[in-house]
Design an enzyme around this catalytic site. Sequence first.
Site, PDB file in Angstrom:
ATOM      1  CB  ALA A  44      44.035  29.391  35.452  1.00 40.25           C
ATOM      2  N   GLY A  45      46.740  28.645  36.760  1.00 43.21           N
ATOM      3  CA  GLY A  45      48.189  28.576  36.625  1.00 43.21           C
ATOM      4  C   GLY A  45      48.785  27.292  37.185  1.00 43.21           C
ATOM      5  NE  ARG A 330      27.275  34.053  42.062  1.00 45.07           N
ATOM      6  CZ  ARG A 330      28.465  33.502  42.166  1.00 45.07           C
ATOM      7  NH1 ARG A 330      29.484  34.020  41.529  1.00 45.07           N
ATOM      8  NH2 ARG A 330      28.638  32.436  42.906  1.00 45.07           N
ATOM      9  CD  GLU A 425      38.228  36.552  38.473  1.00 48.62           C
ATOM     10  OE1 GLU A 425      38.474  35.689  39.346  1.00 48.62           O
ATOM     11  OE2 GLU A 425      37.736  37.664  38.732  1.00 48.62           O
ATOM     12  CG  LEU A 441      35.976  27.360  41.900  1.00 52.29           C
ATOM     13  CD1 LEU A 441      35.548  26.553  43.127  1.00 52.29           C
ATOM     14  CD2 LEU A 441      37.283  28.059  42.180  1.00 52.29           C
TER      15      LEU A 441
HETATM   16  C1  LIG Z   1      35.427  34.901  48.053  1.00 50.34           C
HETATM   17  C2  LIG Z   1      35.294  34.231  46.716  1.00 50.34           C
HETATM   18  C3  LIG Z   1      34.586  33.047  46.605  1.00 50.34           C
HETATM   19  C4  LIG Z   1      34.472  32.408  45.366  1.00 50.34           C
HETATM   20  N1  LIG Z   1      33.752  31.246  45.298  1.00 50.34           N
HETATM   21  C5  LIG Z   1      33.655  30.613  44.108  1.00 50.34           C
HETATM   22  C6  LIG Z   1      32.935  29.392  44.009  1.00 50.34           C
HETATM   23  O1  LIG Z   1      32.400  28.874  44.987  1.00 50.34           O
HETATM   24  N2  LIG Z   1      32.874  28.784  42.796  1.00 50.34           N
HETATM   25  C7  LIG Z   1      33.472  29.318  41.697  1.00 50.34           C
HETATM   26  O2  LIG Z   1      33.412  28.693  40.646  1.00 50.34           O
HETATM   27  N3  LIG Z   1      34.161  30.471  41.766  1.00 50.34           N
HETATM   28  C8  LIG Z   1      34.261  31.134  42.939  1.00 50.34           C
HETATM   29  N4  LIG Z   1      34.960  32.314  43.006  1.00 50.34           N
HETATM   30  C9  LIG Z   1      35.695  32.798  41.840  1.00 50.34           C
HETATM   31  C10 LIG Z   1      36.993  32.033  41.684  1.00 50.34           C
HETATM   32  O3  LIG Z   1      37.559  31.750  42.940  1.00 50.34           O
HETATM   33  C11 LIG Z   1      38.052  32.773  40.863  1.00 50.34           C
HETATM   34  O4  LIG Z   1      37.490  33.304  39.731  1.00 50.34           O
HETATM   35  C12 LIG Z   1      39.156  31.834  40.437  1.00 50.34           C
HETATM   36  O5  LIG Z   1      39.644  31.114  41.540  1.00 50.34           O
HETATM   37  C13 LIG Z   1      40.279  32.565  39.740  1.00 50.34           C
HETATM   38  O6  LIG Z   1      41.345  31.655  39.504  1.00 50.34           O
HETATM   39  P1  LIG Z   1      42.590  32.072  38.635  1.00 50.34           P
HETATM   40  O7  LIG Z   1      43.475  30.875  38.605  1.00 50.34           O
HETATM   41  O8  LIG Z   1      42.148  32.622  37.357  1.00 50.34           O
HETATM   42  O9  LIG Z   1      43.304  33.262  39.419  1.00 50.34           O
HETATM   43  P2  LIG Z   1      43.767  33.476  40.937  1.00 50.34           P
HETATM   44  O10 LIG Z   1      43.417  32.357  41.817  1.00 50.34           O
HETATM   45  O11 LIG Z   1      43.320  34.840  41.307  1.00 50.34           O
HETATM   46  O12 LIG Z   1      45.341  33.451  40.872  1.00 50.34           O
HETATM   47  C14 LIG Z   1      46.097  34.500  40.375  1.00 50.34           C
HETATM   48  C15 LIG Z   1      47.552  34.128  40.476  1.00 50.34           C
HETATM   49  O13 LIG Z   1      48.304  35.036  39.735  1.00 50.34           O
HETATM   50  C16 LIG Z   1      49.377  35.525  40.467  1.00 50.34           C
HETATM   51  N5  LIG Z   1      49.627  36.877  39.964  1.00 50.34           N
HETATM   52  C17 LIG Z   1      48.727  37.856  39.699  1.00 50.34           C
HETATM   53  N6  LIG Z   1      49.343  38.923  39.186  1.00 50.34           N
HETATM   54  C18 LIG Z   1      50.650  38.620  39.121  1.00 50.34           C
HETATM   55  C19 LIG Z   1      51.798  39.309  38.688  1.00 50.34           C
HETATM   56  N7  LIG Z   1      51.741  40.553  38.195  1.00 50.34           N
HETATM   57  N8  LIG Z   1      52.998  38.685  38.781  1.00 50.34           N
HETATM   58  C20 LIG Z   1      53.106  37.415  39.277  1.00 50.34           C
HETATM   59  N9  LIG Z   1      52.041  36.722  39.683  1.00 50.34           N
HETATM   60  C21 LIG Z   1      50.830  37.313  39.616  1.00 50.34           C
HETATM   61  C22 LIG Z   1      48.990  35.408  41.907  1.00 50.34           C
HETATM   62  O14 LIG Z   1      50.122  35.292  42.731  1.00 50.34           O
HETATM   63  C23 LIG Z   1      48.148  34.135  41.872  1.00 50.34           C
HETATM   64  O15 LIG Z   1      49.022  33.044  42.003  1.00 50.34           O
HETATM   65  C24 LIG Z   1      35.069  32.971  44.231  1.00 50.34           C
HETATM   66  C25 LIG Z   1      35.773  34.160  44.341  1.00 50.34           C
HETATM   67  C26 LIG Z   1      35.850  34.814  45.563  1.00 50.34           C
HETATM   68  C27 LIG Z   1      36.501  36.140  45.630  1.00 50.34           C
END
Ligand SMILES: Cc1cc2nc3c(=O)[nH]c(=O)nc-3n(C[C@H](O)[C@H](O)[C@H](O)COP(=O)(O)OP(=O)(O)OC[C@H]3O[C@@H](n4cnc5c(N)ncnc54)[C@H](O)[C@@H]3O)c2cc1C
Lengths: 637, 255
Positions: A44-45, A330, A425, A441
């Site tokens: 996302a970011g 799930r 997320e 994703l």
């Molecule tokens: C093992 C595993 C497998 C998965 N497989 C799949 C899949 O096959 N298909 C699917 O669709 N989804 C899958 N998911 C879910 C999916 O990966 C996540 O929901 C998604 O990647 C979240 O992305 P995001 O960008 O929201 O956050 P994240 O990728 O969690 O990124 C969070 C970011 O925020 C930053 N951050 C957090 N708090 C702070 C703070 N206080 N200050 C500064 N920075 C901060 C971190 O440094 C990071 O850069 C899986 C999840 C897991 C755990």
Amino acid sequence: MILDAKIPEGPLEKKWTSFKNNAKLISPANKRKFKVIVVGTGLAGSSASATLAELGYQVETFCFHDSPRRAHSIAAQGGINAAKNYQNDGDSIWRLFYDTIKGGDFRAREANVYRLAEVSGNIIDQCVSQGVPFAREYGGQLTNRSFGGAQVSRTFYAKGQTGQQLLLGAYSALSAQIGLGRVTMHENSEMLDLVLVDGHAKGIVVRNLITGEISTHAADTVLLCTGGYSNVYYLSTNARGSNVTATWRAFKRGAAFANPCYTQIHPTCIPVAGDYQSKLTLMSESLRNDGRVWVPKKKGDSRLPQEIPEEERDYYLERKYPSYGNLAPRDIASRSAKEVCDEGRGVGPGGLGVYLDFSAAIGRLGEKTIRERYGNLFEMYANITGESAYERPMRIYPAVHYTMGGLWVDYNLMSTIPGLHVLGEANFSDHGANRLGASALMQGLADGYFVIPNTLGEYLSTQFGKKVSTDMPEFKKTETEVRARVEKLLAVKGTVPVDEFHRLLGLIIWNECGMARSEAGLKKAISDVRALRERFWKEVAIPGTGVELNQSLERAGRVADFLEFGELMCVDALTREESCGGHFRVEHQTADGEALRHDDKFAEVYAWMFKGEGNDPELVREELKYEAVHLATRSYK
Amino acid sequence: MSTMHFHLRLWKQKSATDQGEFIEIDAKEIPSECSFLEMLDIVNNRLTREGKEPVSFASDCREGICGTCHMVINGVPQGPGRGAACQVYMRKFSNGQTITVEPYRVGAFPIVKDLVVNRSAYDRIIRSGGFISEHTGGAPDASATLIPKPVADAAMDAAACIGCGACAAACPNSSAMLFVGAKVTHLGLLPQGQAERKKRARSMVRTMQEEGFGNCSNYYACEAVCPAGVKADVISMLNREYIRGELSEAVGAID
Ligand SMILES: Cc1cc2nc3c(=O)[nH]c(=O)nc-3n(C[C@H](O)[C@H](O)[C@H](O)COP(=O)(O)OP(=O)(O)OC[C@H]3O[C@@H](n4cnc5c(N)ncnc54)[C@H](O)[C@@H]3O)c2cc1C
Ligand code: SF4
Ligand code: FES
């Protein structure tokens, strides 16, 4: 407070188009004047930072990792959904929309989910043009696999490393913009608070994890892309650093937290082996394409799996859900695993495991094909357990994996704090009470590449001439509060390591707010969490100082927030007196043990507002109006 | 559950400018099933209870994909066996064994504290050209270009790099060529990556040199330690691409 989701008028299929046609535009000359803070560099970011910078905004991006490429998204294995219908198996935007709404047990917002399905195809185009090496057929076409909760093959993948490749795609786009000087990147920087000016989100307070320096940063709007809160359970499939701090701090500044009790327990993870364990490892859902789930029919059967004849095995998912079988969603697959283990038919240490058996698929397709599809997962499994899944079935058990709840956002992805947007997320918006595989994703990238670039103008167009600076008293005041909190942690000087509190919190939440929840259990959990929190502030040990790399201090700050957040989760679970998706209240189930929803009362989003330390949070509701779909009882039979 | 006992030599160093030294710890009653990093967690929590400062080390995913963990275990960057340090399990060691843990020793990766080093040089190399310039929303349909499976697979194998820095840590010249070669190969194999192919190799290699990484003299220690299984062929590809880039620049075909 009234929650206005700002859903555009008109029929479902036209809402996003008509929104875009009427959206407030910011001219290129004005974009340059607006500064956007992005916290987080996951899918996302990174995608939001890169895209907004390409559009001409000044972007400042923060992450606590030492490189933006290490965000937790990197670990996603199985794949990403998109309604491309390349397989000609009847897929469509409508079907992806409907599967997602139904998978979410009719607790998500129609308009958001439809938009997600609508832009899903663009995401794949975008990723391919960045060089994401999705799996291909010999003829060169993109190939697909199936995921739970769907009867079509719409999941795109790059080996078992889809998240890695998608994130590296977004990271490369972000890197290009950093190289061009359009994004200022702050690594090793943890956001510890949100700064409000006249009630609007206008900046953040950050601690540099290497030097301990605390600084403030001002902007015209703030985007939180900070991921989910699965680690409230301590043991989860999430990376160790994933935490709730950013969203929790925003909550305490006035952002409503929606549906915190909606958490996802993933059915196929490597079982827990002992107290020392620091995290759980997922075995991708894609394995259920070729693996068959079973347990012995007999209780306490201690024979080796290969010694148990076919007729003495219970392929319980195929038996209970013949039309979806091993690909049941799930929440259902996890609960079924818990049921058979509770009956005493579980396998492996402590009877907390079920088999995921590939022998039939190996027989049908050959070991080579299975190796090609899942080689890295089998290797990971062998490395952790010392067993080969080519030779004997995997042992798996459910584990916490994803959190559907998050900060409440409207159609524009803006929270209840004006100017605070939430993506990925970290928000609550698209998955209702249960997320389908390969849809996180999709949502992270949809939010960052395609939604926020279009919706941000709605807020920014109201902000001309409202520049703020870090010299303002609001910034100084918040910074002082952050410093005081860090000092307070360092002043405890107890003897118990942070991890110990985290582990104990995890046990409470897992036992009472995990796969099955009850009124008595939740009440007990609330008082246990309170007691643990009190102990934490008396006994936690944080060696070292605040002006250096201090990993105990980092973790202590996060655990302190989890200790507050865990209580809210249980309060939400207690208030939602129905079962839906991942939220299973034992008091509300059908005769055959399926989740029993109460649509008359609970077809609503529950959003919680902070009302000051020591006070109960206030519940505000958003009614979920279903205009295009008919509320139905989910059936995967 | 059985337990094991190890004699640890752990590197402690307050900051980049500090001297640093090994501390010796007897790690008793370590569950034999736990991972290397879980063993360090146990040791750190014991130190904390004794009022001592734990040893800083980095990790996040703990499943070998994020590239956060980085350390040298008994002389081997990322430790014995395939995979990252977080994928090393204690059952691979013998009971009573002495285990030495120290940080990467690479000039371009300054030490932050204890086992943690600063690998931001790798990010800067990517920023100088490790991407395909495109802009969101301008992409053609994903199926418009056919990419044969062997090409897609080879690109994927190179793209699997987790950016951990072990290649530079293993190399006697502290070369980053495996890392750079992996990215140049990944993007250079794909049709989408052709337009910037020559420029990419040239700028990434220049940044690599500016950051202070050495050149490759074919030791292949990088390939041996790479947790993502990136093959040294990517270095040959990088050399070819780089020469082409230099030539094109010489005749004015790229700016
Ligand atoms: C093992 C595993 C497998 C998965 N497989 C799949 C899949 O096959 N298909 C699917 O669709 N989804 C899958 N998911 C879910 C999916 O990966 C996540 O929901 C998604 O990647 C979240 O992305 P995001 O960008 O929201 O956050 P994240 O990728 O969690 O990124 C969070 C970011 O925020 C930053 N951050 C957090 N708090 C702070 C703070 N206080 N200050 C500064 N920075 C901060 C971190 O440094 C990071 O850069 C899986 C999840 C897991 C755990
Ligand atoms: S090439 Fe291998 S060793 Fe080098 S950074 Fe990438 S994964 Fe690590
Ligand atoms: S912690 Fe992620 S690769 Fe080791």
